[in-house]
Scaffold this motif. Structure first.
Motif, PDB file in Angstrom:
ATOM      1  N   HIS B  10      34.337  37.756  48.422  1.00  0.00           N
ATOM      2  CA  HIS B  10      33.459  37.138  47.436  1.00  0.00           C
ATOM      3  C   HIS B  10      32.100  37.813  47.488  1.00  0.00           C
ATOM      4  N   LEU B  11      31.416  37.772  46.348  1.00  0.00           N
ATOM      5  CA  LEU B  11      30.121  38.427  46.259  1.00  0.00           C
ATOM      6  C   LEU B  11      29.300  37.717  45.190  1.00  0.00           C
ATOM      7  N   ILE B  12      28.046  37.447  45.502  1.00  0.00           N
ATOM      8  CA  ILE B  12      27.140  36.880  44.505  1.00  0.00           C
ATOM      9  C   ILE B  12      25.973  37.834  44.334  1.00  0.00           C
ATOM     10  N   LYS B  13      25.737  38.236  43.087  1.00  0.00           N
ATOM     11  CA  LYS B  13      24.665  39.170  42.773  1.00  0.00           C
ATOM     12  C   LYS B  13      23.821  38.604  41.633  1.00  0.00           C
ATOM     13  N   THR B  14      22.635  39.187  41.483  1.00  0.00           N
ATOM     14  CA  THR B  14      21.721  38.797  40.416  1.00  0.00           C
ATOM     15  C   THR B  14      21.788  39.838  39.298  1.00  0.00           C
ATOM     16  N   ARG B  15      21.557  39.386  38.077  1.00  0.00           N
ATOM     17  CA  ARG B  15      21.532  40.310  36.937  1.00  0.00           C
ATOM     18  C   ARG B  15      20.625  41.503  37.232  1.00  0.00           C
ATOM     19  N   GLY B  16      21.105  42.699  36.856  1.00  0.00           N
ATOM     20  CA  GLY B  16      20.340  43.909  37.048  1.00  0.00           C
ATOM     21  C   GLY B  16      20.628  44.624  38.364  1.00  0.00           C
ATOM     22  N   GLN B  17      21.249  43.911  39.309  1.00  0.00           N
ATOM     23  CA  GLN B  17      21.567  44.549  40.584  1.00  0.00           C
ATOM     24  C   GLN B  17      22.783  45.445  40.459  1.00  0.00           C
ATOM     25  N   GLN B  18      23.070  46.139  41.545  1.00  0.00           N
ATOM     26  CA  GLN B  18      24.224  47.033  41.614  1.00  0.00           C
ATOM     27  C   GLN B  18      25.183  46.501  42.679  1.00  0.00           C
ATOM     28  N   GLN B  96      53.177  58.036  43.470  1.00  0.00           N
ATOM     29  CA  GLN B  96      53.223  58.845  42.256  1.00  0.00           C
ATOM     30  C   GLN B  96      53.969  60.127  42.547  1.00  0.00           C
ATOM     31  N   THR B  97      54.822  60.528  41.622  1.00  0.00           N
ATOM     32  CA  THR B  97      55.515  61.810  41.711  1.00  0.00           C
ATOM     33  C   THR B  97      55.214  62.581  40.435  1.00  0.00           C
ATOM     34  N   GLY B  98      54.497  63.657  40.558  1.00  0.00           N
ATOM     35  CA  GLY B  98      54.095  64.386  39.358  1.00  0.00           C
ATOM     36  C   GLY B  98      53.242  63.497  38.482  1.00  0.00           C
ATOM     37  N   THR B  99      53.696  63.292  37.253  1.00  0.00           N
ATOM     38  CA  THR B  99      52.935  62.445  36.331  1.00  0.00           C
ATOM     39  C   THR B  99      53.500  61.036  36.254  1.00  0.00           C
ATOM     40  N   VAL B 100      54.546  60.743  37.013  1.00  0.00           N
ATOM     41  CA  VAL B 100      55.169  59.424  36.955  1.00  0.00           C
ATOM     42  C   VAL B 100      54.632  58.550  38.066  1.00  0.00           C
ATOM     43  N   ILE B 101      54.115  57.393  37.666  1.00  0.00           N
ATOM     44  CA  ILE B 101      53.584  56.422  38.624  1.00  0.00           C
ATOM     45  C   ILE B 101      54.566  55.261  38.724  1.00  0.00           C
ATOM     46  N   TYR B 102      54.841  54.842  39.928  1.00  0.00           N
ATOM     47  CA  TYR B 102      55.772  53.756  40.157  1.00  0.00           C
ATOM     48  C   TYR B 102      55.035  52.425  40.174  1.00  0.00           C
ATOM     49  N   GLU B 103      55.741  51.353  40.450  1.00  0.00           N
ATOM     50  CA  GLU B 103      55.141  50.031  40.302  1.00  0.00           C
ATOM     51  C   GLU B 103      53.869  49.897  41.117  1.00  0.00           C
ATOM     52  N   GLN B 104      52.935  49.125  40.560  1.00  0.00           N
ATOM     53  CA  GLN B 104      51.634  48.941  41.185  1.00  0.00           C
ATOM     54  C   GLN B 104      51.625  47.652  41.996  1.00  0.00           C
ATOM     55  N   TYR B 105      51.023  47.726  43.180  1.00  0.00           N
ATOM     56  CA  TYR B 105      50.918  46.586  44.079  1.00  0.00           C
ATOM     57  C   TYR B 105      49.444  46.223  44.215  1.00  0.00           C
ATOM     58  N   PHE B 106      49.166  44.944  44.039  1.00  0.00           N
ATOM     59  CA  PHE B 106      47.787  44.486  43.953  1.00  0.00           C
ATOM     60  C   PHE B 106      47.264  43.913  45.260  1.00  0.00           C
ATOM     61  N   GLY B 107      45.965  44.088  45.455  1.00  0.00           N
ATOM     62  CA  GLY B 107      45.262  43.420  46.528  1.00  0.00           C
ATOM     63  C   GLY B 107      44.851  42.024  46.109  1.00  0.00           C
ATOM     64  N   PRO B 108      44.202  41.276  47.019  1.00  0.00           N
ATOM     65  CA  PRO B 108      43.815  39.895  46.726  1.00  0.00           C
ATOM     66  C   PRO B 108      42.616  39.778  45.800  1.00  0.00           C
ATOM     67  N   GLY B 109      41.897  40.879  45.604  1.00  0.00           N
ATOM     68  CA  GLY B 109      40.773  40.858  44.682  1.00  0.00           C
ATOM     69  C   GLY B 109      39.445  40.547  45.343  1.00  0.00           C
ATOM     70  N   THR B 110      38.379  40.922  44.640  1.00  0.00           N
ATOM     71  CA  THR B 110      37.006  40.558  44.997  1.00  0.00           C
ATOM     72  C   THR B 110      36.452  39.700  43.875  1.00  0.00           C
ATOM     73  N   ARG B 111      36.019  38.486  44.235  1.00  0.00           N
ATOM     74  CA  ARG B 111      35.433  37.593  43.235  1.00  0.00           C
ATOM     75  C   ARG B 111      33.948  37.871  43.145  1.00  0.00           C
ATOM     76  N   LEU B 112      33.498  38.423  42.006  1.00  0.00           N
ATOM     77  CA  LEU B 112      32.080  38.741  41.788  1.00  0.00           C
ATOM     78  C   LEU B 112      31.473  37.683  40.872  1.00  0.00           C
ATOM     79  N   THR B 113      30.394  37.103  41.325  1.00  0.00           N
ATOM     80  CA  THR B 113      29.633  36.157  40.508  1.00  0.00           C
ATOM     81  C   THR B 113      28.252  36.738  40.288  1.00  0.00           C
ATOM     82  N   VAL B 114      27.848  36.852  39.029  1.00  0.00           N
ATOM     83  CA  VAL B 114      26.525  37.361  38.673  1.00  0.00           C
ATOM     84  C   VAL B 114      25.701  36.198  38.137  1.00  0.00           C
ATOM     85  N   THR B 115      24.539  35.975  38.751  1.00  0.00           N
ATOM     86  CA  THR B 115      23.689  34.837  38.337  1.00  0.00           C
ATOM     87  C   THR B 115      22.389  35.323  37.691  1.00  0.00           C
TER      88      THR B 115
END
Lengths: 112, 115
Positions: B10-18, B96-115
């Motif tokens: 999780h991450l909380i940032k303010t408008r304009g930040q990076q 990936q083999t050449g130009t063919v990409i196989y199924e994608q596996y996802f991470g749990p994610g990062t929850r970004l909140t901008v205030t």
């Protein structure tokens, strides 16, 4: 451009009921099709896939058949459980597979 | 084997930040993709990297950038944050083999909140 359309939710079922979640797609060429599931507060888990017409993907009692003639990939399960409650996403990739295009998701709630 | 990992959770940032988000792919996977998931919607594709090169870009402004490192981990950077950038940011890895990409596996994610 390519797109995926899913039936709107939420879908509420009783335990052991039959589940169908409709998914249709628009794509050029021959996309690969996927169903992902997202449990509350988690990332996406790959549920099943199909890479060519008439393929049937299956996993954990869920099934979906790639129907090119109707551009559909409907998700089915014969008997749902409370633990199946989640959001289900239909998705496709084309042109090498680097970009997944998702539907808007269908929330499923299964009551005991 | 470890799945896709992302930090921070999780991450909380303010408008304009990076902000910088990090992702480590499944061992052996060389392709990493980033997605933005706004609440109640499906994920939207931001970038795909393979062998440290950008291979695909979604319809996001130039405030969004990414890179991939020699160990195939990846960072997503977002500059000049807007309230509308609040979302779950998902990383996915695939083989990936050449130009063919196989199924994608996802991470749990990062929850970004901008205030």
């Amino acid at each position: 451009g390519d797109s995926v359309t899913q039936m709107e939710g939420p879908v509420t079922l009783s335990e052991e009921a039959f589940l169908t979640i409709n998914c249709t797609y628009t794509a050029t060429g021959y996309p690969s099709l996927f169903w992902y599931v997202q449990y509350p507060g988690e990332g996406l888990q790959l549920l099943l896939k199909a890479t060519k017409a008439d393929d049937k993907g299956s996993n954990k009692g869920f099934e979906a058949t790639y129907r090119k003639e109707t551009t559909s990939f409907h998700l089915e399960k014969g008997s749902v459980q409370v633990s199946d409650s989640a959001v289900y996403f239909c998705a496709l990739t084309s042109r090498g597979g680097g970009k997944l295009i998702f539907g808007q998701g269908t929330e499923l709630s299964v009551k005991p | 084997d470890a799945g896709v990992t992302q930090s921070p959770t999780h991450l909380i940032k303010t408008r304009g930040q990076q902000v910088t988000l990090r992702c480590s792919p499944i061992s052996g996977h060389k392709s990493v993709s980033w997605y933005q998931q706004v609440l109640g919607q499906g994920p939207q594709f931001i970038f795909q990297y393979y062998e440290k090169e950008e291979r695909g870009r979604g319809n996001f402004p130039d405030r969004f950038s990414a890179r991939q490192f020699p160990n195939y981990s990846s960072e997503l950077n977002v500059n000049a944050l807007l309230l509308g950038d609040s979302a779950l940011y998902l990383c996915a890895s695939s083989s990936q083999t050449g130009t063919v990409i196989y199924e994608q596996y996802f991470g749990p994610g990062t929850r970004l909140t901008v205030t």
